[in-house]
Design a protein around this motif. Structure first.
Motif, PDB file in Angstrom:
ATOM      1  N   ASP B  97     -13.859  12.011  -2.689  1.00 10.44           N
ATOM      2  CA  ASP B  97     -13.520  10.390  -2.829  1.00 10.44           C
ATOM      3  C   ASP B  97     -14.894   9.530  -2.210  1.00 10.44           C
ATOM      4  OD1 ASP B  97     -13.019  11.481  -0.163  1.00 10.44           O
ATOM      5  OD2 ASP B  97     -11.069  10.811  -0.175  1.00 10.44           O
ATOM      6  N   THR B  98     -15.475   9.786  -1.204  1.00 17.57           N
ATOM      7  CA  THR B  98     -16.674   9.442  -0.805  1.00 17.57           C
ATOM      8  C   THR B  98     -17.516   9.395  -1.986  1.00 17.57           C
ATOM      9  OG1 THR B  98     -16.280  10.019   1.365  1.00 17.57           O
ATOM     10  CG2 THR B  98     -18.617   9.113   1.139  1.00 17.57           C
ATOM     11  N   GLN B 101     -16.756   7.000  -4.780  1.00 18.71           N
ATOM     12  CA  GLN B 101     -16.818   5.618  -4.343  1.00 18.71           C
ATOM     13  C   GLN B 101     -18.092   5.160  -4.279  1.00 18.71           C
ATOM     14  OE1 GLN B 101     -14.423   5.632  -0.800  1.00 18.71           O
ATOM     15  NE2 GLN B 101     -12.622   6.010  -2.127  1.00 18.71           N
ATOM     16  N   THR B 389     -10.180   6.326  -5.286  1.00 17.40           N
ATOM     17  CA  THR B 389     -10.513   5.226  -5.903  1.00 17.40           C
ATOM     18  C   THR B 389     -10.946   4.341  -4.569  1.00 17.40           C
ATOM     19  OG1 THR B 389      -8.447   4.580  -5.864  1.00 17.40           O
ATOM     20  CG2 THR B 389      -9.391   4.963  -7.842  1.00 17.40           C
ATOM     21  N   GLN B 390     -11.448   3.153  -4.936  1.00 16.86           N
ATOM     22  CA  GLN B 390     -12.006   2.231  -3.718  1.00 16.86           C
ATOM     23  C   GLN B 390     -10.786   1.365  -3.104  1.00 16.86           C
ATOM     24  OE1 GLN B 390     -15.501  -0.344  -4.181  1.00 16.86           O
ATOM     25  NE2 GLN B 390     -16.260   0.930  -5.676  1.00 16.86           N
ATOM     26  N   SER B 393      -6.947   2.860  -0.196  1.00 11.70           N
ATOM     27  CA  SER B 393      -5.844   2.181   0.980  1.00 11.70           C
ATOM     28  C   SER B 393      -4.688   1.389   0.634  1.00 11.70           C
ATOM     29  CB  SER B 393      -6.814   1.535   2.083  1.00 11.70           C
ATOM     30  OG  SER B 393      -7.272   0.425   1.332  1.00 11.70           O
ATOM     31  N   GLN B 394      -4.977   0.688  -0.364  1.00 10.59           N
ATOM     32  CA  GLN B 394      -3.728  -0.600  -0.654  1.00 10.59           C
ATOM     33  C   GLN B 394      -2.459   0.355  -1.282  1.00 10.59           C
ATOM     34  OE1 GLN B 394      -4.746  -4.013  -3.359  1.00 10.59           O
ATOM     35  NE2 GLN B 394      -6.915  -3.658  -2.323  1.00 10.59           N
ATOM     36  N   ASP B 397      -0.715   2.203   1.593  1.00  9.08           N
ATOM     37  CA  ASP B 397       0.036   1.308   2.229  1.00  9.08           C
ATOM     38  C   ASP B 397       1.345   1.145   1.641  1.00  9.08           C
ATOM     39  OD1 ASP B 397      -1.673   0.887   4.343  1.00  9.08           O
ATOM     40  OD2 ASP B 397      -2.240  -1.188   3.354  1.00  9.08           O
ATOM     41  N   GLN B 398       1.332   1.197   0.241  1.00  7.76           N
ATOM     42  CA  GLN B 398       2.663   1.200  -0.528  1.00  7.76           C
ATOM     43  C   GLN B 398       3.369   2.561  -0.436  1.00  7.76           C
ATOM     44  OE1 GLN B 398       3.825  -1.560  -1.751  1.00  7.76           O
ATOM     45  NE2 GLN B 398       2.101  -2.637  -2.281  1.00  7.76           N
ATOM     46  N   THR B 400       3.185   4.472   2.147  1.00 11.44           N
ATOM     47  CA  THR B 400       3.825   4.503   3.708  1.00 11.44           C
ATOM     48  C   THR B 400       5.020   3.544   3.903  1.00 11.44           C
ATOM     49  OG1 THR B 400       1.352   4.709   4.466  1.00 11.44           O
ATOM     50  CG2 THR B 400       3.090   3.831   6.111  1.00 11.44           C
ATOM     51  N   ALA B 401       5.102   2.441   2.963  1.00 13.22           N
ATOM     52  CA  ALA B 401       6.199   1.633   3.260  1.00 13.22           C
ATOM     53  C   ALA B 401       7.486   2.211   2.425  1.00 13.22           C
ATOM     54  CB  ALA B 401       5.845   0.302   2.335  1.00 13.22           C
TER      55      ALA B 401
END
Lengths: 328, 431
Positions: B97-98, B101, B389-390, B393-394, B397-398, B400-401
Motif C-alpha cells: 500500500d505504501t 500510494q 488506495t489513498q 482509511s475512509q 471507517d465504513q 468499522t461502522a
C-alpha cells in the motif's frame, strides 16, 4: 409626568461624576528604558508564541479548508471537510459520543475522589504523609509505562483484573475489549492519576482559616455542616479551577485510548475513538495510510470550539455557586 | 529588533536542520569518495544483525551500505516523519500500500525500466502476482517486492486429538473449520478459533475467499484500482456462518484482544489460530511445548487464499539510483539466501532465493509450513488483504461502522448491503 425619587425628596440631583484624570501625554514612539527592557524580556516568549501557537493555528485554519496529505500541494475544497465530518464520516459522531461519555464519567469522579482524598489527607493522623505520597506517586511515573501496565491488567484473557474477579467469584469483564466497558476502563486508568487533583484540593483546604472551624464547633456545628457550610463554599473558587482543568484534560484525552485500545485506533469499533485520537488517526496515519491533514485540521477546529464553549459556559455559570468575599 | 528577529530565525532554522539531519538521509558521496547507500528496515534486532552480516558480503569499490538503526515498533511513525521531511533513506522496507500510494504521488523512483531489462534481476524472475500487484495503473513500480506473506491456520495437534477432530489439511472446508472450532470450544477451549483476520478491518477481504471459492464475486474487484465492492449471496452466506460461529462461542468475537494470541497458541490455550507463515520464525526460537502445524485456509469448492507482498522502496530524490539499484538487487536476492536459513520469516518474491526459505523450513522440520506456503503460492484464486488506495482509511471507517455489529448480531446481515453501498460511495467520490 411623575417626579423622580430625588425630586420628591427635594434633593439636588447627583453631581456629574468627576472626569478621569488625564494622563500626561508622552512623545509618540519614545520608549522608556523600563518599557524597552520589558519588551526585550518578552521577546523570546512572543517569538515562541508566534512560531509555535499563532502560526500553526493560522496554518491549520487554512488546511481545514483544503485537501492536503502533507506530500503534495494542498487543494482548496472550501467547507467539504466540515461537510464530510458532519454528514458522511461514520466515525465522527461516535467520536463525539466517546469524548462526551469520557467527560461525563471522568470529570465528576475525579473531582469527588480528589476532594475526598484531599479531605482524608488533610487530617492530622499518623502516616498521612506516606498516604499523600502514595496517592501522588502515579502522577510522577512515566505516563506511557503506567498505561501499558494497565493494558496487561485489563487483558480479558490473562489480565490481573479478571483473575481477581474470578478469585472473588465475581463476573469477569471484557474491559477494554468490550464496546460498553472500554470507556469506563479508560476512566479507571485516568483516575489512577487523581493525585494531581488531590494535591490542589489539599492546598485549598489548608488555606481555609482554622478560626472558622473553631467558631463553628463552638456553635455546635457537626462535621457534615462544617464541610458543606464552611469548607465547600471557601474552596469553591478552586473547585471552578478544577472543573475547568478536568474538562480540558478529558476533552484532550489521547494517551490512554491510543495505548489501551486493542487496535490502537480507538476500538473496539469506534468505542474509544475520542476526538483527539480521531484527529491523530487522520493526521498521522499508520503504515500504508496517507495523511489527511486537511480533514484532521477541520476536526482540530471543531474540538477547539467545543473547548472554548465548554470553558466559557463553566466560567459564566460558576459565579452562581462560587462563594466570594466580595459578593454584595 | 530586526536584528534580534533575524538571529532568532537563524537559530530556529539551524535547530530544524539539525533535527531533520539526525533522522536519515539519502545516498551521497562519503568522505572516501564512495557512494553511501542508506537502508532502513522494520525487522527485529536479531534479523537486522543477520542482514548486517549478509551485507558485509556486498563488495563494490564505489559503494558503502549503511543501515539506519530504527526500532521496529514505531516504524510507521518514523517512515511518516521521514517522508514529510523528505529525508527517506535510499532503501526502506515498505508495504504494497505504501509503495502504490507513494508511487502515485511521484515520491518513489520508478524501477520499471530496470526491471524490464536483461539480466538475472528482472520482473520475470519474481513471483508474477507480486509484480502485478506492485505496478500502478500507469505501469510504474516504485519499489521491488521482497517477501511474500502467505496465510493459513495454525493448529495445536494435541488439542485436535483430544477433541477427536482430524487436523486441518489442504482441501478442508469452511464448514470443517467451524465444526472443529465448535468441538474444541466444547472440549474446554475459551474459543476454538481465534481469527482476528475475520473480525478486524481487513475481514471483508478475508471473507472474500469464501465467496470466490464458492464461485461468487470477490468482495472487491481490485485492491489497487477498485471500481466496486460486492456482498453477493455467497459472501453473505459466508458471513452468516461466521456470525453463527461467534454466537456459539466457537470463534473469538470482534474486540478480542489478539495482541498476545501467538503466545496463547504456543501455551496451548488457543487451539486454532488464523495467521501467517511468519510465526514460524518465532516458534523456532521460542520452541512452544505443543505440537503444532500450519494448514492452508479453508475453501468451499476451489482453493483460495490471501496474497500480500512487502518490499523495498526508494525515494525519487535518491542521489545515485544506479548504486542504490545494485544494493537493492543484492538485498532482494543474495541477502535473503543468507538470512532466511537462520530466520525463515517468509518466502522471497525473487524466485531465485526461494529455495533458501524452503530448505530452512525442511531443516527445521516445519514440513506443514513448507507445504502450506507452497500451496498458497499455487492457489488459483487470490485476494488482496486490504485496499492499498489513498482513501483506504475512509472505507475502513465504513467497515468499522458495520462489520463488528453485524458479526455480534447487533445489526442484520442485510446491513452488508448498506456497508458495501457506502464503500462504493467512497470509491465513487475518490475516482
Amino acid at each position: 409626568m411623575t417626579a423622580t425619587p430625588d425630586q420628591q425628596l427635594h434633593r439636588p440631583p447627583h453631581p456629574p461624576p468627576h472626569p478621569p484624570p488625564r494622563r500626561p501625554r508622552r512623545g509618540r514612539g519614545k520608549l522608556t528604558s523600563d518599557t524597552r527592557a520589558a519588551y526585550m524580556f518578552m521577546t523570546p516568549a512572543l517569538v515562541g508564541f508566534t512560531v509555535f501557537v499563532v502560526y500553526p493555528l493560522i496554518r491549520s485554519a487554512y488546511f481545514s479548508l483544503t485537501q492536503y496529505n502533507g506530500l503534495t500541494t494542498p487543494t482548496f475544497v472550501g467547507l467539504d471537510n466540515f461537510r464530510r465530518m458532519f454528514t458522511t464520516d461514520p466515525s465522527f459522531w461516535p467520536s463525539v459520543r466517546a469524548t462526551l461519555l469520557l467527560v461525563v464519567l471522568y470529570v465528576p469522579l475525579s473531582l469527588v475522589i480528589g476532594l475526598l482524598l484531599a479531605v482524608f489527607c488533610n487530617r492530622r493522623i499518623r502516616g498521612v504523609r506516606m498516604v499523600r505520597t502514595l496517592i501522588y506517586l502515579p502522577v510522577v511515573l512515566p505516563v506511557v509505562a503506567t498505561i501499558t501496565l494497565w493494558k496487561f491488567v485489563f487483558n480479558p484473557q490473562v489480565g490481573l483484573a479478571n483473575q481477581v474477579l474470578s478469585w472473588l467469584h465475581l463476573p469477569t469483564s471484557e474491559w477494554l475489549s468490550g464496546s460498553s466497558s472500554a470507556i469506563p476502563s479508560i476512566v479507571i486508568v485516568m483516575l489512577w492519576s487523581v493525585g494531581s487533583t488531590m494535591i490542589i484540593f489539599l492546598a485549598a483546604l489548608q488555606a481555609v482559616p482554622t478560626e472558622l472551624y473553631d467558631a463553628a464547633r463552638i456553635d455546635g456545628a457537626g462535621p457534615r455542616t462544617v464541610f458543606f457550610r464552611i469548607t465547600l463554599p471557601l474552596i469553591s473558587p478552586i473547585m471552578v479551577l478544577q472543573v475547568v482543568l478536568q474538562l480540558v484534560t478529558a476533552l484532550q484525552t489521547f494517551n490512554q485510548p491510543k495505548i489501551l485500545s486493542p487496535d490502537g485506533q480507538g476500538g473496539p469499533g469506534f468505542s474509544t475513538r475520542v476526538l483527539m485520537l480521531s484527529i491523530y488517526n487522520h493526521g498521522f496515519p499508520t503504515l500504508g495510510r496517507v495523511a489527511e491533514f486537511g480533514y484532521a485540521s477541520a476536526q482540530v477546529w471543531v474540538l477547539f470550539l467545543v473547548i472554548v464553549v465548554v470553558i466559557a459556559a463553566t466560567a459564566r455559570f460558576s459565579s452562581i455557586w462560587t462563594y466570594s468575599d466580595h459578593a454584595s | 529588533m530586526k536584528r534580534t528577529l533575524h538571529a532568532a530565525g537563524s537559530v530556529l532554522m539551524a535547530g530544524g536542520l539539525l533535527a531533520t539531519a539526525a533522522c536519515g538521509g539519502s545516498s551521497g558521496k562519503a568522505s572516501g569518495g564512495k557512494t553511501t547507500v542508506t537502508l532502513m528496515t522494520w525487522e527485529s534486532n536479531a534479523t537486522n544483525q543477520l542482514i548486517d552480516k549478509a551485507l558485509a558480503g556486498f563488495h563494490d569499490p564505489d559503494i558503502t551500505v549503511k543501515r539506519i538503526d530504527t526500532p521496529n515498533g514505531n516504524y510507521g511513525d518514523k517512515l511518516a516523519s521521514l517522508t514529510q521531511a523528505k529525508k527517506l533513506p535510499d532503501l526502506f522496507w515498505c508495504g504494497n500500500d505504501t509503495e502504490l500510494q507513494y508511487t502515485g504521488q511521484g515520491l518513489l523512483t520508478d524501477w520499471s525500466g530496470k526491471l524490464s531489462g536483461s539480466g538475472g534481476f528482472t520482473a520475470d524472475s519474481f513471483s508474477p502476482t507480486a509484480i502485478k500487484n506492485w505496478k500502478t495503473a500507469d505501469g510504474k513500480i516504485g519499489g521491488v517486492p521482497s517477501l511474500l506473506n502467505t496465510y493459513g491456520i495454525w493448529y495445536d495437534s494435541d488439542a485436535f486429538k483430544a477433541a477427536g477432530v482430524p487436523v486441518p489439511a489442504a482441501g478442508w472446508t469452511w464448514d470443517d473449520m467451524y465444526a472443529a472450532a465448535d468441538k474444541l470450544h466444547k472440549k474446554g477451549a475459551k474459543y476454538g478459533l481465534v481469527a482476528d483476520a475475520l473480525t478486524n478491518l481487513d475481514a471483508p477481504f478475508s471473507l472474500s475467499l469464501y465467496s470466490q471459492s464458492a464461485g461468487g464475486a470477490p468482495f472487491a474487484d481490485s485492491v489497487n484500482q477498485p471500481t466496486k465492492v460486492t456482498a453477493d449471496a455467497t459472501f453473505t452466506e459466508g458471513v452468516g456462518k461466521l456470525v453463527a460461529g461467534i454466537k456459539s462461542g466457537a470463534v473469538a468475537p470482534p474486540g478480542y484482544d489478539a495482541s498476545n494470541a501467538q503466545s496463547l497458541f504456543a501455551a496451548g490455550q488457543v487451539p486454532m489460530l488464523w495467521s501467517g507463515q511468519w510465526l514460524a520464525a518465532g516458534f523456532l526460537t521460542d520452541k512452544p511445548k505443543i505440537k503444532y502445524g500450519f494448514a492452508p485456509l479453508p475453501q468451499v469448492d476451489k482453493a483460495a487464499t490471501l496474497y500480500d507482498a512487502v518490499g523495498i522502496c526508494t525515494p525519487s530524490y535518491t542521489k545515485n539510483a544506479d548504486a542504490t539499484y545494485k544494493v537493492l538487487s543484492y538485498l532482494d536476492s543474495t541477502v535473503w539466501t543468507k538470512v532466511l536459513p537462520d530466520s525463515p520469516v517468509a518466502v522471497p518474491a525473487y524466485t531465485g532465493a526461494q529455495d533458501a526459505y524452503f530448505n530452512a523450513l525442511g531443516k527445521a522440520g516445519l514440513t506443514t509450513v513448507a507445504s502450506t506456503v507452497k500451496a498458497d503460492l499455487d492457489a488459483p484464486l487470490t485476494s488482496g488483504v486490504r485496499f492499498t488506495t489513498q482513501w483506504a482509511s475512509q472505507s475502513n471507517d465504513q467497515i468499522t461502522a458495520y462489520w463488528p455489529d453485524i458479526l455480534k448480531g447487533n445489526k442484520p446481515l442485510s446491513d452488508l448491503q448498506t456497508m458495501t453501498g457506502k464503500i462504493n460511495d467512497v470509491i465513487k467520490s475518490n475516482n
